[in-house]
Write a protein that holds these residues in place. Structure first.
Motif, PDB file in Angstrom:
ATOM      1  N   SER A 323      82.100  73.432   3.156  1.00  0.00           N
ATOM      2  CA  SER A 323      82.022  73.822   4.570  1.00  0.00           C
ATOM      3  C   SER A 323      80.752  73.296   5.216  1.00  0.00           C
ATOM      4  N   ARG A 351      83.324  85.239   7.204  1.00  0.00           N
ATOM      5  CA  ARG A 351      84.783  85.193   7.111  1.00  0.00           C
ATOM      6  C   ARG A 351      85.452  86.485   7.579  1.00  0.00           C
ATOM      7  N   TYR A 391      74.740  77.716   5.706  1.00  0.00           N
ATOM      8  CA  TYR A 391      75.910  77.799   6.568  1.00  0.00           C
ATOM      9  C   TYR A 391      75.663  76.945   7.802  1.00  0.00           C
TER      10      TYR A 391
END
Length: 589
Positions: A323, A351, A391
């Motif tokens: 990701s 999520r 992230y």
């Protein structure tokens, strides 16, 4: 489904390609071994029809020598084939495990945080073992099966054409049974491996937390949970075995029909003089060996189902796209890096879908020492993870020295930025080896310097072997505070331009924490440092404090400025009465 299987076996063929020479040798040896095995019935026919009626001792000795030679050759070829196959299996296991490990290293934090360690271990160990052990001998085994079938059918036609024609129509029954059991076998295999993975994951978690379970007095409940998973695994394995046994029983019935046909019609042929006794014995032997390939086909089919399931589980990891991906035109951060950080209109959620950050904006000046405070769940750690690019933001940008972190090479980013988490992650190595993970080329002088900064001199004196003392699995030979200090020392050894400390000193007492912060400020005057902490008193010396609340920067300033105007900061600073809740001292609007 066929497309999925084609993809799986193309991947498997790519894994086998580097080992092709070894496979060809193994196949050749197995074919030679099979050839020796298939010569027996012809020697028996010759013995019964020619040697025994003539009572020729010379030919009898020759036949015995032939049997002995065939037996020795068969054993020799089989042993060599097994040796080559075993080595090929180990090479294949190594190659596949290495590729999975490299893929695991590439995958982003979201995958590792949501996937249990036991599940990852099962794929790397059990699934890879299944693929290697079942698959490495599958091609040689399949070729051996085809070779045996062709040799046996050809020889049977030569011995007695009519007798062979009576048996061959039974062969299609096998394929009818295979089609009937197809989905059942595959579903049972997938279920068995899924339940095995769940049990493995539970045991991994349990064994890593036994002390905590004892403190909670939950041994009985954990045992009960294990029993549930173990029973589910056993039930799935038993179900798979039942289906495979039913499949085998079906084709054994076909073999029984073939045996009846051979013995009945063959005996009639002997009565009328159309077939010799030796010919009947040879035909019977070949009939049994005709169904050996079918038996092997059943085994191959079961292997294919198990291997297909394991390959599918391996590819489910290998095919995951990280990701947090690196762009092809990614750039390097400038050297030296100033350490200027800016978050612009950043929004982010995990999520679960629950928003964590809402259009957050702030700047960290080059060399500035900034504290980030807020109640639990306000998004403090998320800010640090986005800066370190564990992230990516959903909206907005995170820039370092004016460059979007998504445009920077990950290796460049993570050699200039060091993110130290609350849990001090150490490894089952010596103190020196754990520290030098931060910089493998560090000198003794540099090591002693970081030991001083992290306030580890007393620990170093106390360890029985000093630098060469093993810290145990996950550093369990040390206390929580000591693990944090070793992690911090390792980070300092990297000499980062930007240091992110996420509750990295939470297990230390206040005086030790203040000493370490003072050492950091003194030794890194030009580096940007972001402190995340619940202990406000230790952060009064920083240049600026950001107050995070519900995903936004609510206020910022010095300790004195915030005490005077921020109700939330006042509560976080424990200025209010002990035991007061956040809602009491800072009621929502």
């Amino acid at each position: 489904m066929s497309l999925i299987r084609n993809t799986q076996f193309r991947w498997f063929a790519r894994q086998l390609r580097p080992l092709l020479r070894a496979h060809l040798l193994s196949m050749s040896l197995m074919v030679l071994s099979s050839l020796m095995f298939l010569l027996d019935p012809l020697l028996i026919k010759w013995l019964i029809d020619r040697i025994l009626p003539k009572k020729d001792f010379h030919l009898l000795f020759l036949a015995a020598a032939g049997f002995f030679g065939i037996y020795i050759c068969r054993l020799g070829f089989s042993a060599l084939a097994g040796l080559v196959s075993s080595r090929t299996v180990q090479d294949l296991v190594f190659r596949i495990r290495l590729s999975i490990l490299e893929q695991m290293n590439r995958l982003s934090a979201d995958y590792h945080e949501r996937t249990p360690v036991g599940e990852k271990l099962y794929r790397m160990e059990q699934d890879v073992d299944q693929v290697a052990e079942l698959g490495s001998s599958l091609v040689p085994y399949a070729l051996q099966t085809v070779f045996n079938a062709i040799f046996v059918v050809g020889t049977m036609f030569v011995l007695d054409f009519k007798l062979t024609c009576m048996v061959l129509p039974l062969v299609p029954l096998f394929f009818l049974f295979r089609r009937y059991f197809d989905k059942r076998l595959r579903g049972a295999s997938e279920s068995a491996q899924r339940e095995s993975a769940r049990e493995s994951s539970f045991l991994q978690e349990h064994l890593g937390s036994v002390t905590q379970i004892q403190l909670l007095h939950q041994e009985t409940s954990q045992t009960q949970m294990f029993l549930e998973r173990a029973k589910a695994r056993v039930a799935a394995l038993n179900h798979r075995n039942v289906i495979e046994i039913l499949f085998r029983t079906s084709y054994m019935a076909v073999i029984a029909l073939g045996t009846i046909a051979i013995l009945g019609y063959g005996s009639y042929q002997v009565f009328v003089g159309a077939l010799t006794v030796g010919g009947l014995v040879a035909s019977y032997s070949y009939m049994a060996r005709l169904f050996d390939p079918l038996n092997a086909a059943v085994e191959i089919y079961s292997r294919l189902n198990r291997m297909s399931t394991s390959i599918g589980r391996i590819l489910a990891v290998i095919d995951i796209a990280p990701s947090v991906a690196e762009k092809q035109d990614a750039v390097y951060l400038p050297c030296p890096m100033k350490g200027y950080v800016e978050m612009k209109d950043v929004c982010f959620s995990y999520r679960t879908g629950q928003p964590v950050l809402h259009k957050i904006d702030f700047k960290l000046g080059a060399g500035e020492k900034v504290a980030l405070v807020g109640i639990s769940g306000s998004g403090k750690s998320t800010v640090a993870k986005l800066i370190a690019r564990l992230y990516d933001t959903e909206r907005g940008t995170v820039c370092i020295d004016g460059t979007d972190v998504r445009s920077v090479r990950l290796a460049s980013l993570r050699t200039r930025i060091c993110y130290v988490m609350q849990e001090g992650i150490l490894f089952d190595r010596t103190l020196k080896e754990n520290l030098m993970l931060g910089r493998p080329t560090a000198t003794t002088k540099e090591l002693r310097r970081v030991i001083e900064i992290a306030d580890l001199e007393e620990l170093l004196r106390r360890l029985p072997k000093g630098w060469d003392t093993s810290l145990g699995p996950r550093g369990n030979a040390l206390s929580g505070g000591e693990r944090q200090r070793v992690s911090l020392a390792r980070a300092v050894l990297q000499h980062p331009s930007l240091l992110l400390l996420d509750e990295a000193t939470s297990a230390l007492d206040a005086p030790s924490e203040q000493r370490i912060f003072s050492n950091l400020a003194r030794c890194f005057p030009n580096q940007t440092i972001l402190f995340i902490s619940h202990r406000i008193a230790a952060l009064k010396w920083v240049d600026r404090i950001l107050v995070l609340n519900q995903g936004v920067v609510e206020d910022q300033g010095t300790h004195e400025q915030l005490i005077a105007r921020s109700g939330l900061y006042l509560c976080l600073s424990s200025v209010v009465a002990p035991g007061a809740s956040i809602e009491e001292c800072y009621p929502p609007a």
